[in-house]
Motif scaffolding. Sequence first.
Motif, short mmCIF file in Angstrom:
data_model
loop_
_atom_site.label_atom_id
_atom_site.label_comp_id
_atom_site.label_asym_id
_atom_site.label_seq_id
_atom_site.Cartn_x
_atom_site.Cartn_y
_atom_site.Cartn_z
N ILE A 111 0.84 -1.20 0.00
CA ILE A 111 0.00 0.00 0.00
C ILE A 111 0.88 1.25 0.00
O ILE A 111 0.63 2.20 -0.75
CB ILE A 111 -0.94 0.00 1.22
N SER A 112 1.91 1.23 0.81
CA SER A 112 2.79 2.40 0.92
C SER A 112 3.49 2.70 -0.39
O SER A 112 3.53 3.86 -0.83
CB SER A 112 3.81 2.14 2.03
N SER A 113 4.03 1.69 -1.03
CA SER A 113 4.78 1.94 -2.26
C SER A 113 3.87 2.34 -3.41
O SER A 113 4.20 3.25 -4.18
CB SER A 113 5.63 0.72 -2.63
N TRP A 114 2.71 1.71 -3.54
CA TRP A 114 1.81 2.07 -4.64
C TRP A 114 1.15 3.43 -4.42
O TRP A 114 1.01 4.22 -5.36
CB TRP A 114 0.75 0.99 -4.86
N ALA A 115 0.73 3.72 -3.18
CA ALA A 115 0.15 5.04 -2.90
C ALA A 115 1.21 6.12 -3.07
O ALA A 115 0.91 7.21 -3.58
CB ALA A 115 -0.41 5.07 -1.48
N GLY A 116 2.45 5.85 -2.67
CA GLY A 116 3.52 6.82 -2.86
C GLY A 116 3.81 7.07 -4.32
O GLY A 116 4.00 8.22 -4.74
N LEU A 117 3.82 6.01 -5.12
CA LEU A 117 4.07 6.17 -6.55
C LEU A 117 2.96 6.96 -7.22
O LEU A 117 3.22 7.86 -8.03
CB LEU A 117 4.23 4.80 -7.21
N HIS A 156 11.02 -1.69 2.37
CA HIS A 156 10.41 -2.79 3.12
C HIS A 156 9.97 -3.96 2.25
O HIS A 156 9.54 -4.98 2.77
CB HIS A 156 9.20 -2.29 3.91
N GLY A 157 10.02 -3.81 0.94
CA GLY A 157 9.63 -4.95 0.10
C GLY A 157 9.27 -4.59 -1.31
O GLY A 157 9.17 -5.45 -2.16
N GLY A 158 9.00 -3.34 -1.56
CA GLY A 158 8.77 -2.90 -2.93
C GLY A 158 7.34 -3.02 -3.42
O GLY A 158 6.41 -3.33 -2.68
N LEU A 159 7.19 -2.76 -4.72
CA LEU A 159 5.88 -2.75 -5.35
C LEU A 159 5.27 -4.14 -5.47
O LEU A 159 4.06 -4.30 -5.45
CB LEU A 159 5.99 -2.11 -6.73
#
Length: 104
Positions: A50-56, A95-98
């Motif tokens: 969630i963090s990586s996709w929302a950030g992107l 932490h683990g990526g997309l």
Amino acid sequence: MAQAMRPHTATSLFATDGKAHPFQDTLVGVTLVLGVIAFVTAMFHNLHLISSWAGLAGIATGAYGQFISVTTRERFGLILGLGASAVGFFLGMAHGGLFGGIVG
């Protein structure tokens, strides 16, 4: 007697030029919401997707918003959202990526 006229600029929260900018205001709001989501979920190791996709997505909407922004207030909100999105994106990637854990 001549009186000085002041323009009525309180038509929109983000418009300092007295004109409405609904599309730019929407981009500011979306960027801020995505930035908050990315930043908050980046604090939890297991929410890296969630963090990586929302950030992107926040970085993309914020960059386009900066490209078409008209007023300083719009740019200020976009920079806040971009910063939060970037922090969330980078921590999510750390932490683990997309696709971390999904594509193995």
